[in-house]
Design a protein around this motif. Sequence first.
Motif, PDB file in Angstrom:
ATOM      1  N   LEU A   1      40.443  42.624  51.001  1.00 21.10           N
ATOM      2  CA  LEU A   1      41.153  43.514  50.396  1.00 21.10           C
ATOM      3  C   LEU A   1      42.812  43.424  51.857  1.00 21.10           C
ATOM      4  O   LEU A   1      42.164  43.844  52.976  1.00 21.10           O
TER       5      LEU A   1
ATOM      6  N   TRP B   1      44.924  45.614  43.537  1.00 27.67           N
ATOM      7  CA  TRP B   1      43.421  45.755  43.725  1.00 27.67           C
ATOM      8  C   TRP B   1      43.897  47.278  43.394  1.00 27.67           C
ATOM      9  O   TRP B   1      43.587  48.076  44.222  1.00 27.67           O
TER      10      TRP B   1
ATOM     11  N   PRO C   1      35.226  45.123  47.034  1.00 28.67           N
ATOM     12  CA  PRO C   1      36.236  43.636  45.583  1.00 28.67           C
ATOM     13  C   PRO C   1      35.478  43.565  45.045  1.00 28.67           C
ATOM     14  O   PRO C   1      34.577  42.154  45.976  1.00 28.67           O
TER      15      PRO C   1
ATOM     16  N   ASP D   1      39.725  42.038  36.713  1.00 28.10           N
ATOM     17  CA  ASP D   1      39.041  42.577  37.666  1.00 28.10           C
ATOM     18  C   ASP D   1      38.600  43.755  37.073  1.00 28.10           C
ATOM     19  O   ASP D   1      37.299  44.727  37.607  1.00 28.10           O
TER      20      ASP D   1
ATOM     21  N   LYS E   1      44.066  41.509  46.565  1.00 31.74           N
ATOM     22  CA  LYS E   1      43.309  41.197  46.877  1.00 31.74           C
ATOM     23  C   LYS E   1      43.594  39.635  47.333  1.00 31.74           C
ATOM     24  O   LYS E   1      44.371  39.513  46.688  1.00 31.74           O
TER      25      LYS E   1
ATOM     26  N   ASP F   1      34.672  44.960  38.627  1.00 33.15           N
ATOM     27  CA  ASP F   1      33.974  45.650  39.127  1.00 33.15           C
ATOM     28  C   ASP F   1      32.891  46.161  38.711  1.00 33.15           C
ATOM     29  O   ASP F   1      32.061  47.065  39.938  1.00 33.15           O
TER      30      ASP F   1
END
Length: 579
Positions: free
Chosen positions: A353, A312, A319, A565, A268, A569
């Motif tokens: 990404l 990631w 993302p 993260d 990422k 997400d």
Amino acid sequence: MTHAGVLSPTTRDHAIAAMTGAAGEAELDVLVVGGGVTGAGVALDAVTRGLATGLLEQRDLASGTSSRSSKLIHGGLRYLEMMDFALVREALQERGLLLTRLAPHLVRPVPFLYPLTHPVWERGYVGSGLLLYDAMASFGPLSGLGGSGLPRHRHLTRRRVARIAPDFRTDTITGAIHYHDAQVDDARLVLTIARTAASHGAQVATRVRVTGFLREGERVVGVRARDLEHGQDLEIRARVVVNAAGVWTDEIQEMVGGRGALHVQASKGIHLVVPRDRIRSESGFIVRTEKSVLFVIPWGRHWIIGTTDTPWSYDLAHPAASRTDIEYVLDHVNAILREPLDHEDVEGVYAGLRPLLSGESEPTSKISREHTVVTPVPGLVMIAGGKLTTYRVMARDAVDAAGHSLRTTTNLQLRRSITEKVRLLGADGFETRANQRVLLARRSGLHVARIDHLLGRYGGLVDELLDLVHARRTLALPLEGADDYLAAEVVYAVTHEGARHLDDVLARRTRISIETFDRGVSAAPGVARLMAAELGWSADRVTEEVDHYRRRVEAERRSQLMLTDQEADEARVSVTDLV
């Protein structure tokens, strides 16, 4: 064949009919899966070699990695330091081709300062690296075209740096080296490559998801797919399928039991967009960090600042940038600025990404960006890795591999790649129209600055935009809430550039979603109404598109408040794509 590479609702339907055989077309030679820069490049390379070619994309062109990069066309100074000379030289040659021949309307020079903190050895070390960088760019296929097309680097004193970049802290540096690379609107580059492929006869269809492969014994002979717009299942036969799905490579690979042939690790990278007046400088910056490099890149009336480089393992389609990511970038840029930036200065945030070839346990910032082409089963070619700058080389290698497969089944002798000579749509006529900018402004009633804006996005195709303005004067008006763009550009995005949803226009055909403080929310209703008139949307559909876009922005903002993260997400995936 579509003469001007038009991507419209009608041409999409025709493309699907042609690929499925409903239009009486023969089996495809090459079917490309993935509408990012690599897939679009493969389609262009294949069709210009005389192969019957199709391209499928499950969402929108450039909807993944290829619209979320640093937007640089460059050799990669850090790869030079890693002694990856072949990769750097290849990328610099591609940069020169794009600047001087293939896409001069889209790719333009961008200046950078490389600050120096040690008085003697660093200037010699970095200077010799940039001397090699310039030399690699000047020799080779472009030597007859005036070399790299960019000025050579030069050494600057600390006082000179202060004049060029008044907001750059000079108390910790001894000077800098001033050099040039190039930049591009990555999504527009992908779109233009795909339209160029279509103009030469490739069939291009977005919103078509591949769900499986057709097999005859071990050999792949096509795909099963779902037309997401019309809810229909399709079968498309092709002598060779090329998978250019980027970070989705592993998922495609599993459909044919080819797991292990390639492994792609998603890394990422996030970027911040801030107004140009927040940093006074005539040049961008590149500064080394403990993990990677920090870019501060001029972008019209804005700056793009990034990036991060972290593994990631969550949703690949969306993302999310966390608050931790944003503060990392702010902390590093504030270390070099006299007046620090804070969260209120940030107009836009985007996360992308990188599809890095993996197999080692090393950090993603250390993994090479070189690409690999494999044939895990007969009839299927897979390509992964690489970078935006070298898309054409990647495409050439993938079609070469497809050609080997074609020779074994059809005895077809593949012609060599010619894409180093195939100018992208808009390149022809660009220089002439640029010289005529004042005349075009006078005839159209638009300001010269508007003509310059259109030339930098459409090149020689600017006449098509001006024809729209001439026919419908209301299309000469700027968009409410995003006055850098004209209403004509929204209509053109639908009629010529394959835009099907509001997201497509606000996030990729334009960059309104990252260039306005409200992320395009105030522009959304007006843009949706313009699209509705071309796509036949009902009032309910307009409301649905606008509501979805607003919820998407809200989800992104929530994700950017999360520290991890996983939390980011979970916040972002709460809003899924419209079908």
